[in-house]
Motif scaffolding. Structure first.
Motif, PDB file in Angstrom:
ATOM      1  N   VAL A 187     -65.050  24.663   8.455  1.00 46.15           N
ATOM      2  CA  VAL A 187     -65.550  24.258   7.138  1.00 46.15           C
ATOM      3  C   VAL A 187     -64.417  23.786   6.242  1.00 46.15           C
ATOM      4  CG1 VAL A 187     -67.600  25.715   7.203  1.00 46.15           C
ATOM      5  CG2 VAL A 187     -65.458  26.650   6.294  1.00 46.15           C
ATOM      6  N   TYR A 188     -63.188  24.132   6.584  1.00 44.18           N
ATOM      7  CA  TYR A 188     -62.032  23.660   5.839  1.00 44.18           C
ATOM      8  C   TYR A 188     -61.405  22.417   6.476  1.00 44.18           C
ATOM      9  CZ  TYR A 188     -62.214  28.108   3.330  1.00 44.18           C
ATOM     10  OH  TYR A 188     -62.604  29.167   2.561  1.00 44.18           O
ATOM     11  N   GLY A 189     -62.029  21.884   7.514  1.00 43.01           N
ATOM     12  CA  GLY A 189     -61.497  20.690   8.160  1.00 43.01           C
ATOM     13  C   GLY A 189     -60.263  20.956   8.975  1.00 43.01           C
ATOM     14  N   GLY A 190     -60.084  22.231   9.395  1.00 38.80           N
ATOM     15  CA  GLY A 190     -58.888  22.613  10.129  1.00 38.80           C
ATOM     16  C   GLY A 190     -59.007  22.347  11.612  1.00 38.80           C
ATOM     17  N   GLY A 191     -58.165  23.043  12.357  1.00 40.52           N
ATOM     18  CA  GLY A 191     -58.042  22.785  13.783  1.00 40.52           C
ATOM     19  C   GLY A 191     -59.268  23.125  14.585  1.00 40.52           C
ATOM     20  N   THR A 192     -60.249  23.816  14.019  1.00 34.11           N
ATOM     21  CA  THR A 192     -61.410  24.188  14.798  1.00 34.11           C
ATOM     22  C   THR A 192     -62.581  23.240  14.606  1.00 34.11           C
ATOM     23  OG1 THR A 192     -62.226  25.630  13.032  1.00 34.11           O
ATOM     24  CG2 THR A 192     -60.765  26.621  14.657  1.00 34.11           C
ATOM     25  N   SER A 193     -62.355  22.080  13.968  1.00 35.19           N
ATOM     26  CA  SER A 193     -63.473  21.198  13.653  1.00 35.19           C
ATOM     27  C   SER A 193     -63.806  20.241  14.786  1.00 35.19           C
ATOM     28  CB  SER A 193     -63.162  20.403  12.380  1.00 35.19           C
ATOM     29  OG  SER A 193     -62.000  19.620  12.562  1.00 35.19           O
ATOM     30  N   ASP A 194     -63.042  20.286  15.876  1.00 38.66           N
ATOM     31  CA  ASP A 194     -63.287  19.400  17.010  1.00 38.66           C
ATOM     32  C   ASP A 194     -64.708  19.565  17.525  1.00 38.66           C
ATOM     33  OD1 ASP A 194     -62.818  17.875  19.476  1.00 38.66           O
ATOM     34  OD2 ASP A 194     -62.912  19.849  20.416  1.00 38.66           O
ATOM     35  N   PRO A 195     -65.506  18.482  17.584  1.00 41.14           N
ATOM     36  CA  PRO A 195     -66.901  18.627  18.005  1.00 41.14           C
ATOM     37  C   PRO A 195     -67.127  18.487  19.502  1.00 41.14           C
ATOM     38  CG  PRO A 195     -66.535  16.397  17.222  1.00 41.14           C
ATOM     39  CD  PRO A 195     -65.216  17.122  17.076  1.00 41.14           C
ATOM     40  N   THR A 196     -66.081  18.170  20.274  1.00 41.66           N
ATOM     41  CA  THR A 196     -66.254  17.865  21.690  1.00 41.66           C
ATOM     42  C   THR A 196     -66.146  19.117  22.534  1.00 41.66           C
ATOM     43  OG1 THR A 196     -65.244  15.698  21.328  1.00 41.66           O
ATOM     44  CG2 THR A 196     -65.431  16.461  23.613  1.00 41.66           C
ATOM     45  N   PRO A 197     -67.192  19.463  23.282  1.00 40.61           N
ATOM     46  CA  PRO A 197     -67.122  20.658  24.122  1.00 40.61           C
ATOM     47  C   PRO A 197     -66.308  20.408  25.384  1.00 40.61           C
ATOM     48  CG  PRO A 197     -69.224  19.564  24.429  1.00 40.61           C
ATOM     49  CD  PRO A 197     -68.512  18.806  23.333  1.00 40.61           C
ATOM     50  N   PRO A 198     -65.884  21.453  26.064  1.00 41.96           N
ATOM     51  CA  PRO A 198     -65.200  21.262  27.349  1.00 41.96           C
ATOM     52  C   PRO A 198     -66.147  20.670  28.389  1.00 41.96           C
ATOM     53  CG  PRO A 198     -64.975  23.526  26.530  1.00 41.96           C
ATOM     54  CD  PRO A 198     -66.029  22.866  25.705  1.00 41.96           C
ATOM     55  N   THR A 199     -65.560  20.141  29.441  1.00 46.62           N
ATOM     56  CA  THR A 199     -66.382  19.719  30.578  1.00 46.62           C
ATOM     57  C   THR A 199     -66.975  20.959  31.245  1.00 46.62           C
ATOM     58  OG1 THR A 199     -64.484  19.813  32.094  1.00 46.62           O
ATOM     59  CG2 THR A 199     -64.930  17.701  30.984  1.00 46.62           C
ATOM     60  N   ALA A 200     -68.077  20.772  31.937  1.00 47.50           N
ATOM     61  CA  ALA A 200     -68.710  21.903  32.620  1.00 47.50           C
ATOM     62  C   ALA A 200     -67.813  22.409  33.743  1.00 47.50           C
ATOM     63  CB  ALA A 200     -70.060  21.486  33.179  1.00 47.50           C
ATOM     64  N   PRO A 201     -67.716  23.719  33.926  1.00 52.18           N
ATOM     65  CA  PRO A 201     -66.949  24.238  35.067  1.00 52.18           C
ATOM     66  C   PRO A 201     -67.594  23.801  36.375  1.00 52.18           C
ATOM     67  CG  PRO A 201     -67.525  25.979  33.489  1.00 52.18           C
ATOM     68  CD  PRO A 201     -68.332  24.779  33.130  1.00 52.18           C
ATOM     69  N   GLY A 202     -66.798  23.817  37.449  1.00 48.76           N
ATOM     70  CA  GLY A 202     -67.362  23.545  38.763  1.00 48.76           C
ATOM     71  C   GLY A 202     -68.315  24.638  39.193  1.00 48.76           C
ATOM     72  N   THR A 203     -69.196  24.323  40.125  1.00 44.50           N
ATOM     73  CA  THR A 203     -70.125  25.329  40.650  1.00 44.50           C
ATOM     74  C   THR A 203     -69.338  26.453  41.305  1.00 44.50           C
ATOM     75  OG1 THR A 203     -71.833  23.673  41.020  1.00 44.50           O
ATOM     76  CG2 THR A 203     -72.031  25.739  42.234  1.00 44.50           C
ATOM     77  N   PRO A 204     -69.556  27.691  40.900  1.00 41.41           N
ATOM     78  CA  PRO A 204     -68.755  28.791  41.442  1.00 41.41           C
ATOM     79  C   PRO A 204     -69.046  29.068  42.912  1.00 41.41           C
ATOM     80  CG  PRO A 204     -70.492  29.639  40.020  1.00 41.41           C
ATOM     81  CD  PRO A 204     -70.522  28.148  39.880  1.00 41.41           C
ATOM     82  N   THR A 205     -68.052  29.604  43.593  1.00 45.22           N
ATOM     83  CA  THR A 205     -68.209  30.126  44.945  1.00 45.22           C
ATOM     84  C   THR A 205     -67.932  31.622  44.903  1.00 45.22           C
ATOM     85  OG1 THR A 205     -65.894  29.641  45.488  1.00 45.22           O
ATOM     86  CG2 THR A 205     -67.537  27.951  46.003  1.00 45.22           C
ATOM     87  N   ALA A 206     -68.507  32.360  45.829  1.00 46.08           N
ATOM     88  CA  ALA A 206     -68.398  33.816  45.838  1.00 46.08           C
ATOM     89  C   ALA A 206     -67.518  34.272  46.991  1.00 46.08           C
ATOM     90  CB  ALA A 206     -69.775  34.459  45.953  1.00 46.08           C
ATOM     91  N   SER A 207     -66.735  35.317  46.745  1.00 45.94           N
ATOM     92  CA  SER A 207     -65.924  35.941  47.785  1.00 45.94           C
ATOM     93  C   SER A 207     -65.821  37.423  47.458  1.00 45.94           C
ATOM     94  CB  SER A 207     -64.525  35.318  47.835  1.00 45.94           C
ATOM     95  OG  SER A 207     -63.842  35.508  46.607  1.00 45.94           O
ATOM     96  N   GLY A 208     -65.314  38.194  48.431  1.00 43.82           N
ATOM     97  CA  GLY A 208     -65.117  39.621  48.202  1.00 43.82           C
ATOM     98  C   GLY A 208     -66.386  40.344  47.805  1.00 43.82           C
ATOM     99  N   VAL A 209     -67.518  39.938  48.381  1.00 40.83           N
ATOM    100  CA  VAL A 209     -68.792  40.551  48.012  1.00 40.83           C
ATOM    101  C   VAL A 209     -68.888  41.942  48.636  1.00 40.83           C
ATOM    102  CG1 VAL A 209     -71.297  40.334  48.109  1.00 40.83           C
ATOM    103  CG2 VAL A 209     -69.880  38.287  47.840  1.00 40.83           C
ATOM    104  N   THR A 210     -69.155  42.951  47.809  1.00 43.48           N
ATOM    105  CA  THR A 210     -69.367  44.312  48.275  1.00 43.48           C
ATOM    106  C   THR A 210     -70.780  44.739  47.897  1.00 43.48           C
ATOM    107  OG1 THR A 210     -68.638  45.440  46.260  1.00 43.48           O
ATOM    108  CG2 THR A 210     -66.922  44.757  47.806  1.00 43.48           C
ATOM    109  N   SER A 211     -71.041  46.002  48.007  1.00 41.01           N
ATOM    110  CA  SER A 211     -72.365  46.491  47.634  1.00 41.01           C
ATOM    111  C   SER A 211     -72.577  46.490  46.122  1.00 41.01           C
ATOM    112  CB  SER A 211     -72.584  47.904  48.179  1.00 41.01           C
ATOM    113  OG  SER A 211     -71.601  48.788  47.660  1.00 41.01           O
ATOM    114  N   THR A 212     -71.478  46.448  45.350  1.00 38.81           N
ATOM    115  CA  THR A 212     -71.616  46.558  43.893  1.00 38.81           C
ATOM    116  C   THR A 212     -70.868  45.493  43.111  1.00 38.81           C
ATOM    117  OG1 THR A 212     -69.734  48.088  43.793  1.00 38.81           O
ATOM    118  CG2 THR A 212     -71.942  49.057  43.983  1.00 38.81           C
TER     119      THR A 212
END
Length: 537
Positions: free
Chosen positions: A326-351
């Motif tokens: 609201v003060y026009g400072g460094g947080t006023s950027d309107p562009t979001p990050p690109t979407a992360p890549g589709t995650p992969t799973a490893s080290g799967v345990t029971s929990t």
């Protein structure tokens, strides 16, 4: 112990805060709350990084203090006001002047009434209802300032006596403020001199939030001697994040007469979780707690050791603060990050399962990732990370899950969602090679405190666990920390929380609990970890 005028309590351990889906914020003129996050008037994520200033006692210092606080990188200042019940009343003209000075220095103003401090234990303290009377009386100064001001109803509004009244009194105060026309984001402090050792705020936060017709309330915990371990700090803050209830650390220090707070964990965990913090306090402390002054003798050029830590240390204000957009400072950027890549799973345990994904990019920098559990159109917070990998814990054996990831940037923008990954946990096992040390650390009539150490004596790391034992004498657990406990008959199940899930080879983790007993309190001798037997030490 008192920080200036306030006694704080002693710690006991935690009850489980239910996972809740919180409704999005009502449209408002300024700050709003959505999905457990505080958003500024432009819809950008806003993370408080600042300090407290005792204006009502040092009004002539405020002009220079706010300039100095801003010069050291803060984006927020929490300002002490008085309703006139304990100290000189700050009238509407004075409050308007404070707000204008905050705006001139591009600081978000959190305004609080200090006269409520320690109500029902401190004889001169007044009720939240009296604080609401004050806010209505100076409403002319607050009107139209919703983009710049957060209304903190009353400081530490209960001591260690009668604190069960906090919940209804807080709901009533919020309801009256909304009925009077206040559109601001409302902040509410915890009871027990702000430290909530009774977990009254934690366990009733969802119903208090729901009582706000605008769903625009933020919770504030004060962390002093009660929060002297990493386990206590992480457990408290993570429960709010998991429940999507907005939480800030409204006061804390690096030392205190009621114990030594773990300030390094407070800085690190708030940064990891994207939560605000406001250090106590700029200058002017007395009564034996002068060490809480951030600036020595009001001089920004001579910061105390605490001031150096808060402003210039790891995860401190200078390194992590972003000016409100609201003060026009460094947080006023309107562009979001690109979407992360589709995650992969490893080290799967029971929990548990470890997820990895291709990192996002952004013009002002990616600050972190949010892992969510997807169930149809519903998303539930699962983990956060500052790198492109995260371990999700607390899963159920033999169960199918779907996960996705969002990225956040330095301006508070959130990316589009990644693709999803399906994970089915193992049906059991994974606990071979373990040793359990069970100790009764304190016992009284009908109750006791226990400590459990789980050591990995196997050849592979443990990532996520559930420890079980059966009591012989009908003992039950009422509170726990470092693990989430459930009980079926005499069988107790303790499942790791986020910060105790990983046990490296030759490593260990510990958790504690409060229990009850009657007649005999024998120690269990048989334990299983993820279904495999452990050695009792």
């Amino acid at each position: 112990m008192r920080k200036r005028f306030a006694l704080v309590g002693a710690a006991v351990a935690a009850l489980v805060l239910s996972l809740l889906t919180v409704a999005p914020a009502h449209a408002a003129a300024g700050f709003t709350v959505a999905n457990g996050r505080l958003l500024d008037a432009n819809g950008n994520d806003f993370v408080m990084r600042g300090v407290n200033h005792a204006h009502t006692w040092y009004a002539t210092r405020t002009t220079q203090a706010l300039k100095d606080i801003k010069s050291l990188g803060a984006n927020t200042v929490r300002v002490v006001l008085s309703s006139g019940d304990q100290w000189t009343r700050n009238d509407a003209a004075d409050v308007a002047n404070v707000i204008n000075q905050c705006k001139a220095n591009k600081l978000i103003c959190v305004l609080e009434v200090h006269d409520t401090t320690g109500y029902q234990e401190q004889s001169a303290a007044v009720s939240l209802a009296r604080a609401v009377d004050y806010w209505i009386g100076i409403q002319s100064a607050m009107a139209g300032q919703e983009k710049y001001v957060i209304l903190n109803i009353g400081n530490e509004p209960w001591g260690n006596t009668g604190y069960s009244g906090w919940t209804q009194a807080t709901k009533d105060a919020i309801t009256r403020l909304r009925a009077a026309g206040f559109q601001h984001t409302i902040m509410v402090d915890a009871p027990n001199w702000g430290q909530d050792w009774s977990f009254t705020m934690r366990d009733n936060a969802a119903s208090v939030f729901a009582a706000d017709p605008q769903k625009n309330t933020v919770f504030s915990i004060h962390m002093y001697g009660v929060f002297d371990t990493a386990a206590e700090i992480n457990d408290y803050l993570n429960r709010f994040v998991t429940a999507k209830l907005p939480i800030v650390v409204g006061e804390f220090g690096d030392n205190h007469s009621d114990g030594n707070p773990d300030e390094n964990t407070i800085f690190a965990t708030t940064q990891q979780l994207g939560l605000g913090y406001l250090a106590w306090s700029w200058s002017g402390n007395g009564g034996g707690v002068e060490y809480l002054d951030l600036a020595t003798n009001w001089n920004a050029g001579t910061l105390s050791a605490w001031g150096q830590r808060a402003f210039n240390g790891a995860n401190g204000i200078k390194a992590t603060s972003r000016e409100a957009s609201v003060y026009g400072g460094g947080t006023s950027d309107p562009t979001p990050p690109t979407a992360p890549g589709t995650p992969t799973a490893s080290g799967v345990t029971s929990t548990s399962a470890t997820l990895s994904w291709a990192a996002s990019t952004d013009n002002v920098g990616v600050t972190g990732y949010d892992v969510v559990r997807v169930n149809g159109t519903t998303e539930t917070a699962a983990a956060t990370s500052t790198t492109a990998t995260a371990t999700v814990t607390g899963l159920t054996a033999g169960t199918a899950y779907t996960f996705a990831v969002y990225a956040r940037d330095a301006a508070g923008n959130r990316s589009a969602r990644s693709g999803t990954v399906n994970v089915t946990t193992q049906s059991g096992g994974g606990g071979a090679g373990c040793a359990v040390t069970y100790r009764v650390t304190g016992q009284w009539q009908g109750g006791f405190q226990g400590d459990v150490k789980v050591a990995n004596t196997g050849t592979a790391p443990v990532n996520g666990w559930t420890l079980r034992w059966t009591w012989a004498n009908g003992q039950t657990v009422s509170q726990s920390w470092g693990a989430t406990t459930t009980q079926s008959g005499a069988t107790l199940s303790a499942t790791n929380v986020s910060y105790t899930g990983a046990i490296p080879v030759n490593g260990s983790v510990s958790f504690g609990f409060i229990g009850s007993w009657n007649g005999t309190n024998s120690v269990p001798t048989a334990f299983t970890l993820n279904g495999a037997s452990c050695t009792a030490v």
